[in-house]
Design a protein around this motif. Structure first.
Motif, mmCIF file in Angstrom:
data_model
loop_
_atom_site.group_PDB
_atom_site.id
_atom_site.type_symbol
_atom_site.label_atom_id
_atom_site.label_comp_id
_atom_site.label_asym_id
_atom_site.label_seq_id
_atom_site.Cartn_x
_atom_site.Cartn_y
_atom_site.Cartn_z
ATOM 1 N N PHE A 84 7.460 0.586 8.797
ATOM 2 C CA PHE A 84 7.541 0.526 7.334
ATOM 3 C C PHE A 84 8.946 0.924 6.880
ATOM 4 C CE2 PHE A 84 5.490 4.513 8.700
ATOM 5 C CZ PHE A 84 6.393 5.455 8.236
ATOM 6 N N TYR A 107 7.163 12.025 3.832
ATOM 7 C CA TYR A 107 6.882 10.633 3.480
ATOM 8 C C TYR A 107 6.390 9.857 4.712
ATOM 9 C CZ TYR A 107 7.408 5.823 2.005
ATOM 10 O OH TYR A 107 7.138 4.508 1.729
ATOM 11 N N CYS A 108 7.069 10.061 5.830
ATOM 12 C CA CYS A 108 6.705 9.339 7.058
ATOM 13 C C CYS A 108 5.301 9.731 7.543
ATOM 14 C CB CYS A 108 7.719 9.604 8.170
ATOM 15 S SG CYS A 108 9.305 8.828 7.839
ATOM 16 N N ARG A 111 2.899 7.934 5.198
ATOM 17 C CA ARG A 111 2.914 6.489 5.410
ATOM 18 C C ARG A 111 2.282 6.123 6.743
ATOM 19 N NH1 ARG A 111 2.517 2.523 4.967
ATOM 20 N NH2 ARG A 111 4.146 0.987 4.711
ATOM 21 N N SER A 112 2.507 6.946 7.772
ATOM 22 C CA SER A 112 1.905 6.663 9.083
ATOM 23 C C SER A 112 0.394 6.808 9.004
ATOM 24 C CB SER A 112 2.462 7.614 10.147
ATOM 25 O OG SER A 112 3.844 7.389 10.290
ATOM 26 N N LYS A 114 -1.364 6.322 6.318
ATOM 27 C CA LYS A 114 -1.806 5.148 5.560
ATOM 28 C C LYS A 114 -1.877 3.918 6.476
ATOM 29 C CE LYS A 114 -2.340 2.558 1.749
ATOM 30 N NZ LYS A 114 -3.725 2.083 1.643
ATOM 31 N N GLU A 115 -0.910 3.816 7.362
ATOM 32 C CA GLU A 115 -0.879 2.721 8.333
ATOM 33 C C GLU A 115 -2.145 2.757 9.203
ATOM 34 O OE1 GLU A 115 1.699 0.927 7.846
ATOM 35 O OE2 GLU A 115 1.989 -0.347 9.598
ATOM 36 N N GLN A 470 1.184 14.379 -1.825
ATOM 37 C CA GLN A 470 0.997 12.953 -2.110
ATOM 38 C C GLN A 470 -0.441 12.760 -2.576
ATOM 39 O OE1 GLN A 470 3.040 9.947 -1.836
ATOM 40 N NE2 GLN A 470 1.213 9.339 -3.000
#
Ligand SMILES: [Zn+2]
Length: 494
Positions: A84, A107-108, A111-112, A114-115, A470
């Motif tokens: 991403f 953030y990572c 996002r991971s 979420k992935e 988040q």
């Protein structure tokens, strides 16, 4: 490929408590599903891999943050390694004030995760179809619904597919609570809901199928005083008694309200989180569960290793029958229902695969027997990613009532992250039901309120950028899963 452990020497005996074998023997049990273990291992590797690359990727970024084409290079690297892109605003300012590594790291992590949520269907497809206990099997045991409440401890997050080898599906629900201390009123409402669905024909079950409530406590054989259930002060008998107390309260609540005999069946299970071996407490003919009447799958594994599958199955059935006839403190009145017996035998057998999984892939005992989570999930837990120690969970409707759980989480992450200069990533997550008008907006408002309260509770961490929240919401019924919500989004409710 599987790598069987050869004979452990005396020095390995302690490190590999699940399997102590004689000369020439191997830890290869006839009832273990090797194919399923392989598929679960690939899943574990894929999910953990998404988090494992974060730190190295960020270190690489940091090394060239002052170069002229930094943003473009950084995005290429992020897509290549992480899958991403990174937020442009965090990258653009790097040449002035340096990269905000704390913000990028959090953030990572989000996002991971979420992935993993977005790819859950394809990630999990291979093992879902091979689970030992699926909806059809539960139906054949006489259950239309299985409602499981484990402790919220991160070490139990892989409970369903790994420890119990149970396929996630519409008839199985998992709701975690600290110390497995589930909400009796909430559960009675869930029971009514499902029974109404059954009576109106919305779910299968006809006139006969029943509702099964399962409470799951945990303990640590290698460090019982420190790595047991924190919610019960690592006091194992308190963990057992408390979970059993809740099960009995639920049965009484429903019997007293709807008439004797209405109560759901209950089952009590313990997990040794060092090796993932389960203890199944055997109900008697009246459905009563007893702290002392159980069968330990670790004992089954040891007793039946080396037997062929038919002999091992017969031996397991014999162990269960013997435990049922136990006297003294373990004594019960008569034998459990046949459907319950089918389920109990299948659970114990399926857990042998997990015991061997830990032997094969985690050297017989998890290297990290304590906390090793990636982030804190505050609010309502998600069940999309099913893997041990993915996140620390603080169940809370408001920060005031969940404060103790949240404080414990912050303490754990002080050791895991803050000590290394990293921030604590907190995912504030709530569910809503898209069939209910306005529910999503209310869930967003809840997220914002909880986020603000968390920041207010830990002002020093927040001020230093050591706390990154988040917000996210998921639809209980629809396809929106763990959708990120940002602060600047206007709520319809305001
Ligand atoms: Zn616990």
């Amino acid at each position: 490929m599987r790598t069987a452990q050869a004979l452990p020497g005396p020095a390995d005996t302690l490190a590999n408590p699940a399997c102590v074998v004689g000369p020439g023997q191997r830890c290869e049990h006839a009832l273990v599903d090797q194919t399923l273990n392989q598929r679960l291992y690939e899943y574990e590797e894929r999910v953990r891999g998404r988090f494992a690359v974060i730190v190295d990727t960020l270190k690489t970024l940091s090394a060239f943050q002052h170069e002229i084409d930094f943003v473009a290079r950084a995005q290429r690297l992020a897509v290549d390694r992480l899958g991403f892109t990174l937020p442009e605003d965090l990258l653009n300012e790097a040449w002035v004030s340096g990269l905000d590594m704390r913000a990028l790291h959090s953030y990572c992590i989000f996002r991971s995760f979420k992935e993993c949520v977005d790819r859950a269907e394809s990630d999990q497809a291979a093992w879902r179809e091979r689970m030992a206990i699926d909806a059809g099997f539960l139906e054949s045991c006489g259950y239309h619904t299985v409602d499981i409440s484990p402790c919220a401890d991160g070490r139990l997050q892989g409970l369903l597919p790994f420890v119990l080898r149970m396929a996630p599906n519409d008839s199985v629900s998992v709701k975690a609570y600290a110390g497995a201390m589930f909400d009796v009123e909430g559960d009675a409402a869930d029971w009514m809901h499902r029974e109404l669905d059954r009576l109106t024909g919305a779910i299968a079950g006809g006139d006969t199928a029943n509702y099964l409530k399962v409470a799951v406590y945990h303990f640590s054989t290698s460090n019982p005083c420190h790595q047991g259930c924190a919610a019960h002060g690592s006091n194992d008998s308190k963990a057992v008694e408390s979970a059993l107390g809740r099960l009995n309260e639920l049965r009484a609540a429903i019997d007293n309200t709807f008439g004797r005999g209405a109560a759901p069946e209950v089952l009590l299970i313990g997990v040794d989180t060092d090796v993932d071996a389960i203890r199944v407490h055997l109900p008697d003919a009246n459905g009563e569960v007893n702290p002392y009447r159980y069968v330990d799958a670790g004992e089954v594994y040891k007793a039946t290793l080396g037997m062929d599958s038919a002999a091992a199955r017969a031996h397991l059935a014999g162990m269960v029958a013997r435990a049922e006839r136990a006297d003294g403190w373990a004594e019960g009145e008569g034998s459990m229902r046949e459907g319950m017996r089918r389920l109990v035998l299948r659970m114990l057998e399926a857990n042998l695969s997990q015991i061997e999984y830990v032997i094969q892939h985690h050297a017989g005992r998890y290297a990290v027997i304590g906390h090793d989570e990636e982030f804190i999930c505050a609010g309502e837990a998600t069940n999309f990613v099913q893997l041990r120690n993915k996140y620390y969970y603080a169940h809370l409707d408001t920060v005031e009532e969940g404060a103790a759980d949240m404080d414990v989480g912050i303490k754990i992450f002080t050791g895991l992250n803050i000590k290394h200069g990293l921030a604590v990533p907190v995912l504030v997550h709530f569910h809503y039901c898209s069939r209910v008008p306005g529910a999503r907006e209310r869930a967003v408002v809840r997220c914002k309120r909880v986020k603000a309260a968390i920041q207010a509770r830990y002002p020093h961490l927040h001020a230093q950028g050591l706390l990154n929240c988040q917000m996210a919401v998921s639809d209980r019924r629809g396809s929106e899963r763990c959708a990120f919500v940002e602060d600047d989004v206007e709520d319809a409710g305001h």
